[in-house]
Design a protein around this motif. Structure first.
Motif, PDB file in Angstrom:
ATOM      1  N   GLN A  10       0.816  -1.217   0.000  1.00 25.29           N
ATOM      2  CA  GLN A  10       0.000   0.000   0.000  1.00 25.29           C
ATOM      3  C   GLN A  10       0.851   1.270   0.000  1.00 25.29           C
ATOM      4  O   GLN A  10       0.357   2.351  -0.311  1.00 25.29           O
ATOM      5  CB  GLN A  10      -0.950   0.037   1.207  1.00 25.29           C
TER       6      GLN A  10
ATOM      7  N   ILE B 286       2.324  -8.311   1.186  1.00 23.60           N
ATOM      8  CA  ILE B 286       0.912  -8.043   1.475  1.00 23.60           C
ATOM      9  C   ILE B 286       0.725  -8.355   2.951  1.00 23.60           C
ATOM     10  O   ILE B 286       0.996  -9.479   3.382  1.00 23.60           O
ATOM     11  CB  ILE B 286      -0.006  -8.930   0.612  1.00 23.60           C
ATOM     12  N   PRO B 287       0.292  -7.391   3.751  1.00 23.27           N
ATOM     13  CA  PRO B 287       0.156  -7.666   5.185  1.00 23.27           C
ATOM     14  C   PRO B 287      -0.830  -8.808   5.447  1.00 23.27           C
ATOM     15  O   PRO B 287      -1.842  -8.929   4.761  1.00 23.27           O
ATOM     16  CB  PRO B 287      -0.424  -6.359   5.747  1.00 23.27           C
ATOM     17  N   ILE B 288      -0.503  -9.645   6.416  1.00 17.33           N
ATOM     18  CA  ILE B 288      -1.425 -10.684   6.875  1.00 17.33           C
ATOM     19  C   ILE B 288      -1.993 -10.173   8.199  1.00 17.33           C
ATOM     20  O   ILE B 288      -1.264  -9.984   9.170  1.00 17.33           O
ATOM     21  CB  ILE B 288      -0.687 -12.024   7.090  1.00 17.33           C
ATOM     22  N   TYR B 289      -3.298  -9.925   8.215  1.00 15.49           N
ATOM     23  CA  TYR B 289      -3.923  -9.352   9.410  1.00 15.49           C
ATOM     24  C   TYR B 289      -4.426 -10.434  10.369  1.00 15.49           C
ATOM     25  O   TYR B 289      -4.645 -10.177  11.525  1.00 15.49           O
ATOM     26  CB  TYR B 289      -5.083  -8.446   8.999  1.00 15.49           C
ATOM     27  N   GLY B 290      -4.652 -11.635   9.838  1.00 15.26           N
ATOM     28  CA  GLY B 290      -5.162 -12.724  10.674  1.00 15.26           C
ATOM     29  C   GLY B 290      -4.071 -13.726  10.983  1.00 15.26           C
ATOM     30  O   GLY B 290      -2.904 -13.368  11.126  1.00 15.26           O
ATOM     31  N   GLN B 291      -4.463 -14.997  11.059  1.00 16.28           N
ATOM     32  CA  GLN B 291      -3.516 -16.048  11.435  1.00 16.28           C
ATOM     33  C   GLN B 291      -3.090 -16.935  10.270  1.00 16.28           C
ATOM     34  O   GLN B 291      -2.348 -17.891  10.461  1.00 16.28           O
ATOM     35  CB  GLN B 291      -4.143 -16.942  12.508  1.00 16.28           C
ATOM     36  N   ALA B 292      -3.572 -16.643   9.056  1.00 16.21           N
ATOM     37  CA  ALA B 292      -3.138 -17.444   7.906  1.00 16.21           C
ATOM     38  C   ALA B 292      -1.642 -17.253   7.720  1.00 16.21           C
ATOM     39  O   ALA B 292      -1.097 -16.191   8.021  1.00 16.21           O
ATOM     40  CB  ALA B 292      -3.893 -17.008   6.649  1.00 16.21           C
ATOM     41  N   GLU B 293      -0.978 -18.298   7.224  1.00 15.55           N
ATOM     42  CA  GLU B 293       0.465 -18.162   7.014  1.00 15.55           C
ATOM     43  C   GLU B 293       0.778 -17.369   5.762  1.00 15.55           C
ATOM     44  O   GLU B 293       1.821 -16.729   5.658  1.00 15.55           O
ATOM     45  CB  GLU B 293       1.105 -19.549   6.904  1.00 15.55           C
ATOM     46  N   SER B 294      -0.114 -17.438   4.799  1.00 17.86           N
ATOM     47  CA  SER B 294       0.159 -16.798   3.514  1.00 17.86           C
ATOM     48  C   SER B 294      -1.135 -16.718   2.722  1.00 17.86           C
ATOM     49  O   SER B 294      -2.157 -17.253   3.124  1.00 17.86           O
ATOM     50  CB  SER B 294       1.176 -17.620   2.730  1.00 17.86           C
ATOM     51  N   LEU B 295      -1.061 -16.058   1.580  1.00 21.11           N
ATOM     52  CA  LEU B 295      -2.163 -16.017   0.624  1.00 21.11           C
ATOM     53  C   LEU B 295      -1.869 -16.982  -0.515  1.00 21.11           C
ATOM     54  O   LEU B 295      -0.704 -17.248  -0.820  1.00 21.11           O
ATOM     55  CB  LEU B 295      -2.283 -14.613   0.034  1.00 21.11           C
ATOM     56  N   ASN B 296      -2.891 -17.456  -1.173  1.00 18.24           N
ATOM     57  CA  ASN B 296      -2.697 -18.173  -2.433  1.00 18.24           C
ATOM     58  C   ASN B 296      -2.015 -17.205  -3.408  1.00 18.24           C
ATOM     59  O   ASN B 296      -2.347 -16.022  -3.456  1.00 18.24           O
ATOM     60  CB  ASN B 296      -4.064 -18.619  -2.945  1.00 18.24           C
TER      61      ASN B 296
ATOM     62  N   GLY C 217      -2.167 -16.792  -6.593  1.00 15.55           N
ATOM     63  CA  GLY C 217      -3.051 -16.180  -7.582  1.00 15.55           C
ATOM     64  C   GLY C 217      -3.860 -15.034  -6.981  1.00 15.55           C
ATOM     65  O   GLY C 217      -4.072 -13.996  -7.633  1.00 15.55           O
ATOM     66  N   VAL C 218      -4.290 -15.216  -5.749  1.00 17.10           N
ATOM     67  CA  VAL C 218      -5.025 -14.157  -5.050  1.00 17.10           C
ATOM     68  C   VAL C 218      -4.087 -12.968  -4.786  1.00 17.10           C
ATOM     69  O   VAL C 218      -4.443 -11.803  -5.033  1.00 17.10           O
ATOM     70  CB  VAL C 218      -5.615 -14.680  -3.717  1.00 17.10           C
TER      71      VAL C 218
ATOM     72  N   ILE D 116      -4.490  -8.999  -6.041  1.00 15.64           N
ATOM     73  CA  ILE D 116      -4.495  -7.833  -5.147  1.00 15.64           C
ATOM     74  C   ILE D 116      -3.450  -6.817  -5.621  1.00 15.64           C
ATOM     75  O   ILE D 116      -3.722  -5.612  -5.711  1.00 15.64           O
ATOM     76  CB  ILE D 116      -4.212  -8.282  -3.695  1.00 15.64           C
TER      77      ILE D 116
END
Lengths: 253, 253
Positions: B196, B229-239, B241-242, B246
């Motif tokens: 951002q 891309i900041p991770i705001y929750g507890q997921a380790e990463s994003l897919n 493609g997603v 973004i």
């Protein structure tokens, strides 16, 4: 540790039924494939009934397994293969009790799914909602079953990090609207509002729809506003999971 | 229209080899499954050598087929099944000549992929690059083959809308940098810069990496800046493609 070699063992036959949704619903339990997911489940103190481990799995995770107080069975590769839907069956599988989140609080940021059918898309959106710090996900009628191994695989364990509930969308939308929380549908239609025109917000319900048909018109009629993501090139549309990611991160920015 | 019934027909045996990458490379041609993709190919004037159609396909698209000036064969369901990798084989299949984009101009907005292995992810990113109005996609070494039917299915025909080329990433990165076009890698590391904080721009090269390992460190070392891309929750990463979606839409906003 007890050992099960044959695919006709009564317990294995019983568990194999859990590959089907109707049995998962009837019995209230489900299969979870692979070390990463099982580890996440135990870390989240999810109700793991028992673990099945192959010889190879035991060699790899024996030390870790010794620290878990869960009933476990050593199984042959043949047994694991009969329970798995992967081309290469995993070395470990968990059997978990389904637990529906109790009373959930429909405030904060929520993702609502209307008839999203592809298991990978449902799972990826749960994972992205987790990453974006959303407060929960609602699966409306007609979505892929959260407890299928394909969906679970795509969630990567995120279903243990935020509530994922199955509800009728009209009631949920009403719950948000009665609190003055904006509900945004999504449409592939330039008559809708470009998402960049809507400000990020700490309270929002975002509705994503079916891969082919989008959000049902009855649902779109219940929202405060419907949004679209501009298409700048010649593609007809975005993948729904990608679109959800763009929108969820927009509401955070 | 000539009819082919048997799976041992010499032409069909020849075409079946195209399920393998090495034969696609040797022969410079590939299979394309389903009406939507074939239609996109013909609309884009891509070199379609021939079409195979089942009886059911003929009933459905006979009128459309009569308007196409492409050699076609009527084939049995058995033949189609032997060529398809779908559980339900399509009613139509095209055989196309591979055409590498000639000299491409590395200006504008480009997506660069480093060892992205999942066919669905590669295809989805090509589709998203098209939707976001990007000017092209570079597949570095070790990516899933653009000409596999799984990748093609996920692209939904977008490879006909923008150049998708196979090149070594270091050279391509150098081509952008020599023109003072910013090259951004992506990292799952808060030491990188939050996306951002970077302004949208009309010229940019964005590098996305392997599902498990991300962008190779040698490649990250060649970029102007690496983003996360900041991770705001507890997921380790994003897919991946997603994440690409973004970021690409961020550069447009």
């Amino acid at each position: 540790m007890k050992e099960i070699q044959g695919v006709k063992n009564p317990l294995i036959k019983e568990l194999r039924k859990l590959q089907q949704k109707k049995y998962r619903e009837k019995e209230g339990r489900y299969l979870m494939e692979g070390f990463h997911l099982v580890e996440e489940a135990l870390r989240a103190k999810a109700p793991v009934e028992l673990l099945l481990v192959t010889h190879k799995g035991l060699a790899e995770w024996g030390e870790w397994l010794d620290q878990q107080s869960v009933t476990r069975y050593l199984v042959s590769d043949e047994v694991m293969k009969s329970l798995s839907d992967l081309p290469t069956p995993p070395g470990i599988m968990g059997i978990l009790t389904k637990t529906e989140a109790g009373k959930v609080d429909f405030t904060g940021r929520w993702l609502l799914l209307d008839r999203v059918q592809d298991p990978g898309n449902v799972g990826t959106m749960v994972r992205t909602a987790d990453a974006a710090g959303f407060d929960g996900v609602v699966l409306g009628h007609g979505c892929a079953d959260l407890y299928s191994t394909k969906v679970l695989r795509s969630t990567q364990g995120s279903q243990f990090h935020l509530p994922v509930v199955q509800r009728a969308l009209p009631e949920v939308i009403e719950a948000f609207r009665s609190q003055k929380i904006p509900v945004y549908g999504t449409e592939l239609n330039e008559a809708a509002k470009g998402f960049q025109e809507v400000a990020p917000t700490a309270n929002v319900a975002l509705v994503m729809g079916n891969e082919g048909q989008g959000v049902a018109s009855e649902i779109l009629a219940l929202t405060d506003q419907n949004l679209y993501i501009p298409i700048y090139g010649q593609a007809e549309s975005l993948n729904v999971g990608v679109a959800a990611g763009i929108l969820m991160y927009h509401f955070r920015s």
